[in-house]
Design a protein around this motif. Structure first.
Motif, PDB file in Angstrom:
ATOM      1  N   GLY A 155      -7.819  98.504  84.792  1.00  0.00           N
ATOM      2  CA  GLY A 155      -7.274  98.943  86.081  1.00  0.00           C
ATOM      3  C   GLY A 155      -8.215  99.904  86.797  1.00  0.00           C
ATOM      4  N   ALA A 156      -8.931 100.715  86.018  1.00  0.00           N
ATOM      5  CA  ALA A 156      -9.848 101.686  86.625  1.00  0.00           C
ATOM      6  C   ALA A 156     -11.077 100.974  87.209  1.00  0.00           C
ATOM      7  CB  ALA A 156     -10.281 102.714  85.586  1.00  0.00           C
ATOM      8  N   ILE A 157     -11.556  99.951  86.510  1.00  0.00           N
ATOM      9  CA  ILE A 157     -12.711  99.199  87.036  1.00  0.00           C
ATOM     10  C   ILE A 157     -12.283  98.466  88.316  1.00  0.00           C
ATOM     11  CG2 ILE A 157     -14.304  97.284  86.532  1.00  0.00           C
ATOM     12  CD1 ILE A 157     -14.008  98.213  83.486  1.00  0.00           C
ATOM     13  N   ALA A 158     -11.059  97.918  88.302  1.00  0.00           N
ATOM     14  CA  ALA A 158     -10.546  97.255  89.508  1.00  0.00           C
ATOM     15  C   ALA A 158     -10.365  98.266  90.647  1.00  0.00           C
ATOM     16  CB  ALA A 158      -9.223  96.551  89.189  1.00  0.00           C
ATOM     17  N   THR A 159      -9.959  99.483  90.314  1.00  0.00           N
ATOM     18  CA  THR A 159      -9.784 100.525  91.346  1.00  0.00           C
ATOM     19  C   THR A 159     -11.131 100.846  91.998  1.00  0.00           C
ATOM     20  OG1 THR A 159      -7.929 101.451  90.116  1.00  0.00           O
ATOM     21  CG2 THR A 159      -8.934 102.877  91.769  1.00  0.00           C
ATOM     22  N   VAL A 160     -12.175 100.976  91.168  1.00  0.00           N
ATOM     23  CA  VAL A 160     -13.521 101.229  91.715  1.00  0.00           C
ATOM     24  C   VAL A 160     -13.911 100.098  92.663  1.00  0.00           C
ATOM     25  CG1 VAL A 160     -15.978 101.309  91.098  1.00  0.00           C
ATOM     26  CG2 VAL A 160     -14.324 102.665  89.805  1.00  0.00           C
ATOM     27  N   SER A 161     -13.552  98.870  92.272  1.00  0.00           N
ATOM     28  CA  SER A 161     -13.949  97.725  93.109  1.00  0.00           C
ATOM     29  C   SER A 161     -13.249  97.740  94.462  1.00  0.00           C
ATOM     30  CB  SER A 161     -13.681  96.410  92.374  1.00  0.00           C
ATOM     31  OG  SER A 161     -12.309  96.064  92.424  1.00  0.00           O
ATOM     32  N   LEU A 162     -12.142  98.493  94.566  1.00  0.00           N
ATOM     33  CA  LEU A 162     -11.402  98.598  95.838  1.00  0.00           C
ATOM     34  C   LEU A 162     -12.041  99.596  96.801  1.00  0.00           C
ATOM     35  CD1 LEU A 162      -7.550  98.976  95.170  1.00  0.00           C
ATOM     36  CD2 LEU A 162      -8.715  97.160  96.438  1.00  0.00           C
ATOM     37  N   ILE A 163     -12.845 100.522  96.263  1.00  0.00           N
ATOM     38  CA  ILE A 163     -13.410 101.589  97.112  1.00  0.00           C
ATOM     39  C   ILE A 163     -14.499 100.997  97.997  1.00  0.00           C
ATOM     40  CG2 ILE A 163     -14.733 103.769  97.031  1.00  0.00           C
ATOM     41  CD1 ILE A 163     -12.991 104.400  94.470  1.00  0.00           C
ATOM     42  N   SER A 164     -14.434 101.332  99.289  1.00  0.00           N
ATOM     43  CA  SER A 164     -15.342 100.683 100.242  1.00  0.00           C
ATOM     44  C   SER A 164     -16.764 101.230 100.139  1.00  0.00           C
ATOM     45  CB  SER A 164     -14.821 100.885 101.666  1.00  0.00           C
ATOM     46  OG  SER A 164     -14.910 102.257 101.981  1.00  0.00           O
ATOM     47  N   GLY A 165     -17.727 100.405 100.576  1.00  0.00           N
ATOM     48  CA  GLY A 165     -19.142 100.804 100.556  1.00  0.00           C
ATOM     49  C   GLY A 165     -19.978  99.547 100.587  1.00  0.00           C
ATOM     50  N   SER A 166     -21.060  99.559 101.366  1.00  0.00           N
ATOM     51  CA  SER A 166     -21.834  98.317 101.454  1.00  0.00           C
ATOM     52  C   SER A 166     -22.765  98.151 100.257  1.00  0.00           C
ATOM     53  CB  SER A 166     -22.588  98.228 102.781  1.00  0.00           C
ATOM     54  OG  SER A 166     -23.189  99.461 103.042  1.00  0.00           O
ATOM     55  N   THR A 167     -23.049  99.252  99.546  1.00  0.00           N
ATOM     56  CA  THR A 167     -23.864  99.138  98.323  1.00  0.00           C
ATOM     57  C   THR A 167     -23.170  99.914  97.206  1.00  0.00           C
ATOM     58  OG1 THR A 167     -25.085 101.158  98.773  1.00  0.00           O
ATOM     59  CG2 THR A 167     -26.044  99.119  99.661  1.00  0.00           C
ATOM     60  N   ALA A 168     -23.608  99.628  95.986  1.00  0.00           N
ATOM     61  CA  ALA A 168     -23.048 100.343  94.834  1.00  0.00           C
ATOM     62  C   ALA A 168     -23.359 101.835  94.954  1.00  0.00           C
ATOM     63  CB  ALA A 168     -23.622  99.774  93.539  1.00  0.00           C
ATOM     64  N   ASP A 169     -24.540 102.157  95.442  1.00  0.00           N
ATOM     65  CA  ASP A 169     -24.931 103.563  95.601  1.00  0.00           C
ATOM     66  C   ASP A 169     -24.031 104.295  96.584  1.00  0.00           C
ATOM     67  OD1 ASP A 169     -26.852 103.935  93.787  1.00  0.00           O
ATOM     68  OD2 ASP A 169     -28.560 103.841  95.184  1.00  0.00           O
ATOM     69  N   GLU A 170     -23.705 103.589  97.655  1.00  0.00           N
ATOM     70  CA  GLU A 170     -22.837 104.219  98.665  1.00  0.00           C
ATOM     71  C   GLU A 170     -21.469 104.544  98.040  1.00  0.00           C
ATOM     72  OE1 GLU A 170     -22.744 102.031 102.398  1.00  0.00           O
ATOM     73  OE2 GLU A 170     -20.858 103.057 102.897  1.00  0.00           O
ATOM     74  N   LYS A 171     -20.932 103.596  97.258  1.00  0.00           N
ATOM     75  CA  LYS A 171     -19.642 103.839  96.596  1.00  0.00           C
ATOM     76  C   LYS A 171     -19.739 105.021  95.629  1.00  0.00           C
ATOM     77  CE  LYS A 171     -17.873  99.156  96.327  1.00  0.00           C
ATOM     78  NZ  LYS A 171     -17.004  98.243  95.618  1.00  0.00           N
ATOM     79  N   TRP A 172     -20.805 105.001  94.840  1.00  0.00           N
ATOM     80  CA  TRP A 172     -20.981 106.045  93.829  1.00  0.00           C
ATOM     81  C   TRP A 172     -21.070 107.422  94.475  1.00  0.00           C
ATOM     82  CZ3 TRP A 172     -20.611 108.922  89.937  1.00  0.00           C
ATOM     83  CH2 TRP A 172     -21.590 109.832  89.557  1.00  0.00           C
ATOM     84  N   ASN A 173     -21.869 107.514  95.570  1.00  0.00           N
ATOM     85  CA  ASN A 173     -22.016 108.822  96.233  1.00  0.00           C
ATOM     86  C   ASN A 173     -20.697 109.287  96.829  1.00  0.00           C
ATOM     87  OD1 ASN A 173     -24.709 109.375  95.632  1.00  0.00           O
ATOM     88  ND2 ASN A 173     -25.390 107.899  97.174  1.00  0.00           N
ATOM     89  N   LYS A 174     -19.946 108.333  97.340  1.00  0.00           N
ATOM     90  CA  LYS A 174     -18.643 108.674  97.909  1.00  0.00           C
ATOM     91  C   LYS A 174     -17.704 109.214  96.812  1.00  0.00           C
ATOM     92  CE  LYS A 174     -16.893 105.708 101.042  1.00  0.00           C
ATOM     93  NZ  LYS A 174     -16.135 104.495 101.451  1.00  0.00           N
ATOM     94  N   ILE A 175     -17.741 108.563  95.662  1.00  0.00           N
ATOM     95  CA  ILE A 175     -16.889 108.987  94.532  1.00  0.00           C
ATOM     96  C   ILE A 175     -17.294 110.386  94.079  1.00  0.00           C
ATOM     97  CG2 ILE A 175     -16.440 108.524  92.065  1.00  0.00           C
ATOM     98  CD1 ILE A 175     -16.489 105.499  92.786  1.00  0.00           C
ATOM     99  N   LEU A 176     -18.596 110.598  93.887  1.00  0.00           N
ATOM    100  CA  LEU A 176     -19.070 111.908  93.394  1.00  0.00           C
ATOM    101  C   LEU A 176     -18.724 113.020  94.392  1.00  0.00           C
ATOM    102  CD1 LEU A 176     -20.585 113.348  91.123  1.00  0.00           C
ATOM    103  CD2 LEU A 176     -22.719 112.920  92.348  1.00  0.00           C
ATOM    104  N   ASP A 177     -18.874 112.700  95.660  1.00  0.00           N
ATOM    105  CA  ASP A 177     -18.564 113.677  96.699  1.00  0.00           C
ATOM    106  C   ASP A 177     -17.061 114.025  96.691  1.00  0.00           C
ATOM    107  OD1 ASP A 177     -19.441 115.153  98.969  1.00  0.00           O
ATOM    108  OD2 ASP A 177     -18.310 113.741 100.225  1.00  0.00           O
ATOM    109  N   PHE A 178     -16.239 113.016  96.482  1.00  0.00           N
ATOM    110  CA  PHE A 178     -14.781 113.230  96.447  1.00  0.00           C
ATOM    111  C   PHE A 178     -14.389 114.099  95.248  1.00  0.00           C
ATOM    112  CE2 PHE A 178     -10.363 111.854  95.606  1.00  0.00           C
ATOM    113  CZ  PHE A 178      -9.813 112.059  96.857  1.00  0.00           C
ATOM    114  N   TYR A 179     -14.966 113.808  94.089  1.00  0.00           N
ATOM    115  CA  TYR A 179     -14.667 114.625  92.896  1.00  0.00           C
ATOM    116  C   TYR A 179     -15.114 116.075  93.148  1.00  0.00           C
ATOM    117  CZ  TYR A 179     -14.383 110.268  90.062  1.00  0.00           C
ATOM    118  OH  TYR A 179     -14.069 109.050  89.530  1.00  0.00           O
ATOM    119  N   SER A 180     -16.281 116.220  93.788  1.00  0.00           N
ATOM    120  CA  SER A 180     -16.818 117.564  94.035  1.00  0.00           C
ATOM    121  C   SER A 180     -15.890 118.350  94.956  1.00  0.00           C
ATOM    122  CB  SER A 180     -18.219 117.481  94.656  1.00  0.00           C
ATOM    123  OG  SER A 180     -19.094 116.805  93.772  1.00  0.00           O
ATOM    124  N   LYS A 181     -15.317 117.678  95.928  1.00  0.00           N
ATOM    125  CA  LYS A 181     -14.374 118.369  96.832  1.00  0.00           C
ATOM    126  C   LYS A 181     -13.138 118.817  96.055  1.00  0.00           C
ATOM    127  CE  LYS A 181     -15.558 116.310 101.209  1.00  0.00           C
ATOM    128  NZ  LYS A 181     -15.414 115.039 101.908  1.00  0.00           N
TER     129      LYS A 181
END
Ligand code: DON
Length: 352
Positions: A155-181
């Motif tokens: 379910g967690a891998i599927a959740t990651v796949s739902l997060i928007s971003g045109s590249t894997a890097d964009e998704k990853w940076n968005k996730i890291l930024d959200f955790y940091s906030k």
């Protein structure tokens, strides 16, 4: 009581406790505290008792299916509480940075809901306990939703796949930024953990392809596993983790920065999922004994949320059979009992 008065009381209390117990307070930003929150002196005393009582417990064993985790010192032990009015109480090894592992799943679920709304996340992932180990392929085959809930690996891998971003890097940076906030400070990847897990995560790759078979993954399966592996390798210390928890306890607003990180309306969905599935197949016993929404990670962390009051994070690497830190469960149960944190107990709303 005004902030100045609270600060003076906390400083007076801090001077009365042993040196290794650290209590600090900062000006609370945009926060509200439950009128039935325990006093800070009470919290300090109970946390110290719990630390002394459980520090010698040798039960459990470090996770070893991720080789890095097997090498982490099993004696590390830290407790941190951050309240919704931004008081910080710490004890033990609270500056050691450990991998967040599955606790990350809470915040990726939150991010997916920020973007897609809760109904979409419920439809695309689900929120049912699997009653199976967190990495079970059988659960993917047997569950009507296949993905189960956002906290098991599938379910967690599927959740990651739902997060928007045109590249894997964009998704990853968005996730890291959200955790940091949510943590109120910049978090970073522990590269050695990432490499260790990426070299051994064939089980997660298999789960991602099983999800694809049932059309329950929404981006490239292996790319989603890679971003997921990075999110699990984010480093946090116990204080940062407690602050991430306090952001949930404070209705989505980080009590240190005053920034809204999670929409208010999403918080109950996150906490109810934590109650039902936060400790995997240990979740039922946890709800029975402790009654707090919580999430564990195989890195040895558990964070538990006392809504409107604060969050407690405990780090101690040895795990039980279900993959939950033994000492962290003991400490949180002890503290929750004595401070009437259990959300099912009338004491949690001041009826004692
Ligand atoms: O995918 C895994 O197996 C790990 N990165 C995370 C598992 C985990 O933390 C389960 N927690 N108790």
């Amino acid at each position: 009581m005004n902030i100045r008065r609270i600060s003076i009381l906390v400083l007076m209390a801090a001077s009365l406790v042993p040196e290794y117990f650290c209590a600090v307070t900062a000006v609370a930003q945009n926060t509200k505290t439950s009128p039935v929150s325990p006093r800070v002196e009470q919290v300090q005393a109970i946390v110290k008792e719990a630390y002394e009582k459980f520090k010698g417990d040798k039960n459990g064993k470090n996770a070893d299916y991720i080789p890095y985790l097997a090498k982490v010192d099993s004696n590390l032990f830290g407790i941190a509480i951050v309240t919704t009015d931004n008081k910080v109480l710490t004890m033990g090894d609270v500056t050691y940075s450990f991998s967040i592992q599955s606790i990350s799943k809470v915040y990726s679920m939150a991010l997916a809901m920020e973007e897609q709304g809760p109904d979409k996340v419920l439809e695309k992932i689900g929120s049912e306990p699997t009653v199976r180990p967190f990495n079970s392929p059988n659960a993917v085959i047997d569950m009507p939703t296949h993905s189960g809930n956002p906290f098991v690996n599938a379910g967690a891998i599927a959740t990651v796949s739902l997060i928007s971003g045109s590249t894997a890097d964009e998704k990853w940076n968005k996730i890291l930024d959200f955790y940091s906030k949510a943590a109120g400070e910049k978090l970073v990847l522990i590269d050695e953990v990432y490499k260790s897990e990426a070299a051994t995560n064939t089980g997660n790759k298999a789960l991602s392809y099983l999800l694809a078979k049932y059309d329950r993954i929404y981006a490239d399966p292996f790319e989603s596993v890679d971003v997921y592996t990075k999110q699990c390798s984010v480093g946090v210390n116990a204080t940062q983790l407690a602050r991430m928890g306090a952001t949930l306890a404070n209705n989505g607003v980080n009590p240190a920065t005053g920034e809204r990180v999670i929409k208010t309306e999403n918080v109950p969905h996150i906490l109810s999922t934590m109650m039902e599935a936060g400790l995997y197949d240990g979740s039922g016993t946890w709800a029975w004994n402790v009654g707090l929404p919580a999430k564990s990670g195989v890195g040895g962390g558990i964070v538990a949320i006392a809504p409107g009051k604060g969050a407690i994070a405990v780090f101690a690497p040895p795990l039980d059979e279900a993959g939950n830190s033994v000492k962290a469960q003991e400490v949180i149960r002890y503290v929750a009992d004595r401070l009437y944190y259990n959300v099912f107990s009338p004491g949690s709303v001041g009826l004692q």
